[in-house]
Structures are given as C-alpha cells and as structure tokens.
Motif scaffolding. Structure first.
Motif, PDB file in Angstrom:
ATOM      1  N   ASN A 127     -13.686  22.051 -24.134  1.00  0.00           N
ATOM      2  CA  ASN A 127     -14.470  22.343 -25.342  1.00  0.00           C
ATOM      3  C   ASN A 127     -14.277  21.276 -26.418  1.00  0.00           C
ATOM      4  O   ASN A 127     -15.209  20.986 -27.172  1.00  0.00           O
ATOM      5  N   VAL A 128     -13.081  20.687 -26.471  1.00  0.00           N
ATOM      6  CA  VAL A 128     -12.847  19.582 -27.419  1.00  0.00           C
ATOM      7  C   VAL A 128     -13.754  18.411 -27.016  1.00  0.00           C
ATOM      8  O   VAL A 128     -14.407  17.793 -27.868  1.00  0.00           O
ATOM      9  N   GLY A 129     -13.834  18.151 -25.703  1.00  0.00           N
ATOM     10  CA  GLY A 129     -14.707  17.078 -25.200  1.00  0.00           C
ATOM     11  C   GLY A 129     -16.172  17.350 -25.504  1.00  0.00           C
ATOM     12  O   GLY A 129     -16.891  16.471 -25.976  1.00  0.00           O
ATOM     13  N   ARG A 130     -16.605  18.594 -25.273  1.00  0.00           N
ATOM     14  CA  ARG A 130     -18.008  18.954 -25.555  1.00  0.00           C
ATOM     15  C   ARG A 130     -18.324  18.737 -27.039  1.00  0.00           C
ATOM     16  O   ARG A 130     -19.405  18.274 -27.398  1.00  0.00           O
ATOM     17  N   LEU A 131     -17.335  19.076 -27.884  1.00  0.00           N
ATOM     18  CA  LEU A 131     -17.541  18.947 -29.340  1.00  0.00           C
ATOM     19  C   LEU A 131     -17.759  17.479 -29.711  1.00  0.00           C
ATOM     20  O   LEU A 131     -18.614  17.151 -30.530  1.00  0.00           O
ATOM     21  N   ILE A 132     -16.980  16.598 -29.098  1.00  0.00           N
ATOM     22  CA  ILE A 132     -17.087  15.173 -29.431  1.00  0.00           C
ATOM     23  C   ILE A 132     -18.394  14.592 -28.881  1.00  0.00           C
ATOM     24  O   ILE A 132     -19.090  13.860 -29.566  1.00  0.00           O
ATOM     25  N   ILE A 133     -18.737  14.989 -27.652  1.00  0.00           N
ATOM     26  CA  ILE A 133     -19.997  14.493 -27.073  1.00  0.00           C
ATOM     27  C   ILE A 133     -21.192  15.079 -27.846  1.00  0.00           C
ATOM     28  O   ILE A 133     -22.217  14.438 -28.001  1.00  0.00           O
ATOM     29  N   GLY A 134     -21.005  16.294 -28.377  1.00  0.00           N
ATOM     30  CA  GLY A 134     -22.061  16.904 -29.200  1.00  0.00           C
ATOM     31  C   GLY A 134     -23.120  17.627 -28.381  1.00  0.00           C
ATOM     32  O   GLY A 134     -24.179  17.965 -28.895  1.00  0.00           O
ATOM     33  N   LYS A 135     -22.846  17.833 -27.085  1.00  0.00           N
ATOM     34  CA  LYS A 135     -23.821  18.548 -26.248  1.00  0.00           C
ATOM     35  C   LYS A 135     -23.135  19.759 -25.605  1.00  0.00           C
ATOM     36  O   LYS A 135     -21.941  19.723 -25.360  1.00  0.00           O
ATOM     37  N   LYS A 136     -23.913  20.783 -25.324  1.00  0.00           N
ATOM     38  CA  LYS A 136     -23.411  22.004 -24.687  1.00  0.00           C
ATOM     39  C   LYS A 136     -22.228  22.601 -25.449  1.00  0.00           C
ATOM     40  O   LYS A 136     -21.279  23.092 -24.841  1.00  0.00           O
ATOM     41  N   VAL A 137     -22.271  22.520 -26.778  1.00  0.00           N
ATOM     42  CA  VAL A 137     -21.174  23.081 -27.569  1.00  0.00           C
ATOM     43  C   VAL A 137     -21.433  24.573 -27.750  1.00  0.00           C
ATOM     44  O   VAL A 137     -22.434  24.963 -28.340  1.00  0.00           O
ATOM     45  N   ILE A 138     -20.548  25.401 -27.190  1.00  0.00           N
ATOM     46  CA  ILE A 138     -20.662  26.845 -27.437  1.00  0.00           C
ATOM     47  C   ILE A 138     -19.605  27.226 -28.460  1.00  0.00           C
ATOM     48  O   ILE A 138     -19.852  27.945 -29.411  1.00  0.00           O
ATOM     49  N   PHE A 139     -18.393  26.675 -28.266  1.00  0.00           N
ATOM     50  CA  PHE A 139     -17.285  27.085 -29.130  1.00  0.00           C
ATOM     51  C   PHE A 139     -16.745  25.927 -29.949  1.00  0.00           C
ATOM     52  O   PHE A 139     -15.982  25.110 -29.429  1.00  0.00           O
ATOM     53  N   ALA A 140     -17.135  25.880 -31.222  1.00  0.00           N
ATOM     54  CA  ALA A 140     -16.462  24.953 -32.133  1.00  0.00           C
ATOM     55  C   ALA A 140     -15.240  25.708 -32.642  1.00  0.00           C
ATOM     56  O   ALA A 140     -15.300  26.935 -32.823  1.00  0.00           O
ATOM     57  N   PRO A 141     -14.108  25.033 -32.884  1.00  0.00           N
ATOM     58  CA  PRO A 141     -12.947  25.755 -33.404  1.00  0.00           C
ATOM     59  C   PRO A 141     -13.317  26.492 -34.706  1.00  0.00           C
ATOM     60  O   PRO A 141     -14.153  26.015 -35.478  1.00  0.00           O
ATOM     61  N   CYS A 142     -12.702  27.663 -34.893  1.00  0.00           N
ATOM     62  CA  CYS A 142     -13.217  28.607 -35.901  1.00  0.00           C
ATOM     63  C   CYS A 142     -13.147  28.108 -37.349  1.00  0.00           C
ATOM     64  O   CYS A 142     -14.093  28.332 -38.119  1.00  0.00           O
ATOM     65  N   THR A 143     -12.061  27.452 -37.746  1.00  0.00           N
ATOM     66  CA  THR A 143     -11.979  27.026 -39.159  1.00  0.00           C
ATOM     67  C   THR A 143     -13.032  25.956 -39.464  1.00  0.00           C
ATOM     68  O   THR A 143     -13.802  26.111 -40.431  1.00  0.00           O
ATOM     69  N   PRO A 144     -13.135  24.878 -38.657  1.00  0.00           N
ATOM     70  CA  PRO A 144     -14.199  23.904 -38.916  1.00  0.00           C
ATOM     71  C   PRO A 144     -15.594  24.530 -38.842  1.00  0.00           C
ATOM     72  O   PRO A 144     -16.469  24.207 -39.653  1.00  0.00           O
ATOM     73  N   ALA A 145     -15.808  25.446 -37.882  1.00  0.00           N
ATOM     74  CA  ALA A 145     -17.126  26.087 -37.785  1.00  0.00           C
ATOM     75  C   ALA A 145     -17.421  26.869 -39.070  1.00  0.00           C
ATOM     76  O   ALA A 145     -18.557  26.880 -39.565  1.00  0.00           O
ATOM     77  N   GLY A 146     -16.404  27.489 -39.637  1.00  0.00           N
ATOM     78  CA  GLY A 146     -16.566  28.235 -40.894  1.00  0.00           C
ATOM     79  C   GLY A 146     -16.928  27.304 -42.047  1.00  0.00           C
ATOM     80  O   GLY A 146     -17.752  27.642 -42.902  1.00  0.00           O
ATOM     81  N   ILE A 147     -16.339  26.117 -42.043  1.00  0.00           N
ATOM     82  CA  ILE A 147     -16.629  25.143 -43.116  1.00  0.00           C
ATOM     83  C   ILE A 147     -18.100  24.711 -43.036  1.00  0.00           C
ATOM     84  O   ILE A 147     -18.811  24.690 -44.044  1.00  0.00           O
ATOM     85  N   ILE A 148     -18.564  24.407 -41.812  1.00  0.00           N
ATOM     86  CA  ILE A 148     -19.963  23.984 -41.640  1.00  0.00           C
ATOM     87  C   ILE A 148     -20.910  25.092 -42.122  1.00  0.00           C
ATOM     88  O   ILE A 148     -21.882  24.857 -42.813  1.00  0.00           O
ATOM     89  N   GLU A 149     -20.566  26.326 -41.763  1.00  0.00           N
ATOM     90  CA  GLU A 149     -21.394  27.476 -42.151  1.00  0.00           C
ATOM     91  C   GLU A 149     -21.460  27.600 -43.681  1.00  0.00           C
ATOM     92  O   GLU A 149     -22.517  27.873 -44.246  1.00  0.00           O
ATOM     93  N   MET A 150     -20.323  27.377 -44.352  1.00  0.00           N
ATOM     94  CA  MET A 150     -20.289  27.462 -45.827  1.00  0.00           C
ATOM     95  C   MET A 150     -21.177  26.382 -46.441  1.00  0.00           C
ATOM     96  O   MET A 150     -21.907  26.633 -47.399  1.00  0.00           O
ATOM     97  N   ILE A 151     -21.097  25.181 -45.879  1.00  0.00           N
ATOM     98  CA  ILE A 151     -21.882  24.063 -46.418  1.00  0.00           C
ATOM     99  C   ILE A 151     -23.371  24.340 -46.208  1.00  0.00           C
ATOM    100  O   ILE A 151     -24.178  24.202 -47.132  1.00  0.00           O
TER     101      ILE A 151
END
Ligand code: NAP
Length: 303
Positions: A127-151
């Motif tokens: 999942n860390v690899g998927r996040l960096i490639i930016g494709k097929k991302v289902i699970f971003a780690p929760c704290t960073p995902a929360g930050i993106i949602e706030m922004i």
C-alpha cells in the motif's frame, strides 16, 4: 482578519454520518455491513484507549466489529496465525493491529502478514508503494488521509500551491508529502519536506501556502515563520501538563500542538486547533478505509 478554524471534530461528524448512510445501503444490497477486526495485545493504557475509541466509532457507523484482546505474552506465530484467519474471513474487510507491539514481536513481520487488501491502516509495503505510484490506492494512511480531507472540505486551492511538510515519519510526513504531490484533486502541489538536518527551517516555512507540521515539538513553528493567509495544519499532539476535567473531575493531559496557535491564527488564513483538529479525523478515515475496502471487495467479486 483571524484565520478560519478547521474543526476536525465537526468534519468527523459529517464524515461519520456519510459512512453510516453508505453502510445502510451496502447492508441492504449485500446483506452484510463492512467488518473491522481490532487486535490489541496487552494493556498499554494509551493503546486500550485508542482501540476502545475505534470500536465505539465502528459500532456508531453500523460496522460489524470484532475485538481480539490478546495477552502480552502471545507469540509472534500465534498473532500471525490470527491475522491469517481474518485474511480468509469474507465478512472482514479491515484488519487493524494496534501499535506498538510488545518487544518480543517483530512489527514488520506482523504488518506484512496482513492481506494488503484488508490493510486499513495503509502501512503494508504494497500500500505504501501504491500510494507513491498514485494508482490503485485504496488505503492511504489515516492521519494523512484526514489532512487531505480537511484541506479539500475547506475549499483550499492546492493546485500548484507551495506545500511545506515539517517531519519525515513513515506515518505522517512522508505519506502526506507524497499525497500532496500526486496529480489529483486536492493535491497537485509543489512539495518540500523539512526535518532536523534542514538548514534554515524558517525560510522554508515562510514560503508555504500550506504548512503541515508533524514534528512532535510543542510550539516549534513561530508566527514570523508563517505567510499571511497560509493554511496551517498542526498534526502535533504534545502532552505539556495535566489539569482537572470540568466534566469528570479526573486528571486529564493538557495537549499542545507544534505551532503557536494563538499568535498564528492572527496571520494564517486557515488553521487547525489541538485538540479538535487532525486528531478526530484519523479514526474517521479508518472507518472510511474499511468502507472502501468492502466496496472494492464486492465490486471485485461481482466482475
Ligand atoms: P516522529 O516519528 O517522531 O517524527 C518527527 C519528525 O519531525 C522527524 O522526521 C523529525 O526529523 C522531525 N523533527 C523533529 N523535531 C524537529 C525540529 N526541531 N525541526 C525540524 N524537524 C523536526 O513523529 P510522528 O509520528 O510523525 O508524529 C509527529 C507528531 O504528530 C507527534 O506529536 C504525534 O503525537 C503527532 N501525531 C498525531 C496524530 C493525530 O492523529 N493527530 C497521528 C500521528 C502523529 P528527523 O527525521 O530528522 O528526526
């Protein structure tokens, strides 16, 4: 004019309501709700309290919640066998192992045993690899995902924005920097990561349109480091003392973030408070990841 306060407490409620609604739909259509198993080893008070909040929230949104409380002396092989059992369980969409683990257990082996398609914390290397490639991302780690949602939910323009991230941990700094870099809505920014070896931290922070601080140093970011109108996301949670709760009469910790909130709110355009900012978003995103996991699973099985 003072900064707009981005309330994680308020946004969390909106997100949990959306998840509850979607859960009802899924239950109706597929005859089961999303399932989350929380595995707690031992009785570290902070871990017990985090897990009980996760359980309460999962129940609130209508998920199936399975609790596994294991003794401190459980062996690594027993723990991995339990994870494998839930990897095979079709009614479970998310497996969460509460960290930190006891010293005799290898954290990497345990986290790698979780099926990447049930890894709702987003820590598995796949999942860390998927996040960096930016494709097929289902699970971003929760704290960073929360930050993106706030922004995103605050309507802040991230396209081409200068984003400065203070801190390079694997759970906050590195993933949020990677996410802000992706050519996606709510990202597509120019990103700088700073850390303890950075020369002239202040000059980097002063350039930021969006300043994300995850250092764990109370009051590290000073008002003169912040550009007028910037968005300041304070991830830091630092215990700086104790006080008596007015509600319960019990001692509770006094929490402070990594930025000087009172002064910086006079300069910034948006700011997150501590407590009540990023913190409440993290568990909401864990629920969102579990929901996304079930959706991905049922879609896959119907192809
Ligand atoms: P961490 O693993 O300790 O990493 C801290 C990072 O900040 C490191 O990369 C470190 O640099 C950098 N740093 C520390 N002091 C610095 C300084 N004076 N100048 C520049 N960089 C500095 O921490 P973490 O797990 O990312 O957590 C950071 C904070 O966020 C903590 O307060 C934690 O409690 C909080 N947190 C909150 C949530 C939430 O849900 N609200 C979730 C996770 C974490 P080096 O790499 O050079 O050492």
């Amino acid at each position: 004019m003072e900064a707009k306060i981005i309330s994680g407490t308020k946004l969390r409620e909106d997100i949990l309501d959306e998840i509850s609604e979607k859960t009802l739909e899924l239950k109706e259509k597929f005859n089961r709700p999303p399932g989350l198993v929380t595995i707690l080893i031992g009785n570290n008070p902070a871990s017990v309290s985090y897990v009980s909040l996760k359980i309460k929230t999962a129940e609130r949104v209508g998920f199936k919640e399975v609790q596994e409380n294991l003794n401190e002396d459980v062996s690594e092989n027993e723990l991995i066998a339990l994870i494998k059992k839930y990897n095979e369980d079709e009614t479970i969409d998310g497996i969460l192992v509460q960290l930190p683990l006891p010293k005799h257990i290898n954290e990497e082996r345990v986290l790698n045993a979780i099926d990447p398609d049930k890894d709702v914390d987003g820590f598995h290397p796949v999942n860390v690899g998927r996040l960096i490639i930016g494709k097929k991302v289902i699970f971003a780690p929760c704290t960073p995902a929360g930050i993106i949602e706030m922004i995103k939910r605050s309507g802040i323009d991230t396209n081409g924005a200068e984003v400065v991230v203070v801190g390079r941990s694997n759970i906050v700094g590195k993933p949020i920097a990677n996410m802000m870099l992706q050519k996606n809505e709510g990202a597509n920014s120019t990103v700088t990561i700073v850390h303890t070896a950075t020369r002239d931290l202040k000059s980097h922070c002063m350039r930021a349109d969006i300043l994300i601080v995850a250092a764990g140093v109370p009051g590290l970011v000073k008002p003169e480091w912040v550009k007028k109108g910037a968005c300041v996301i304070d991830v830091g949670v630092n215990r700086v003392g104790e006080k008596i709760s007015e509600k319960t009469g019990k001692k509770i910790p006094v929490l402070k973030g990594d930025v000087d909130f009172d002064e910086i709110k006079k300069i910034a355009g948006w700011i997150t408070p501590v407590p009540g900012g990023v913190g409440p978003m993290t568990i909401a995103m864990l629920m969102k990841n579990t929901l996304k996991s079930m959706i991905a699973r049922v879609e896959k099985s119907s192809v």
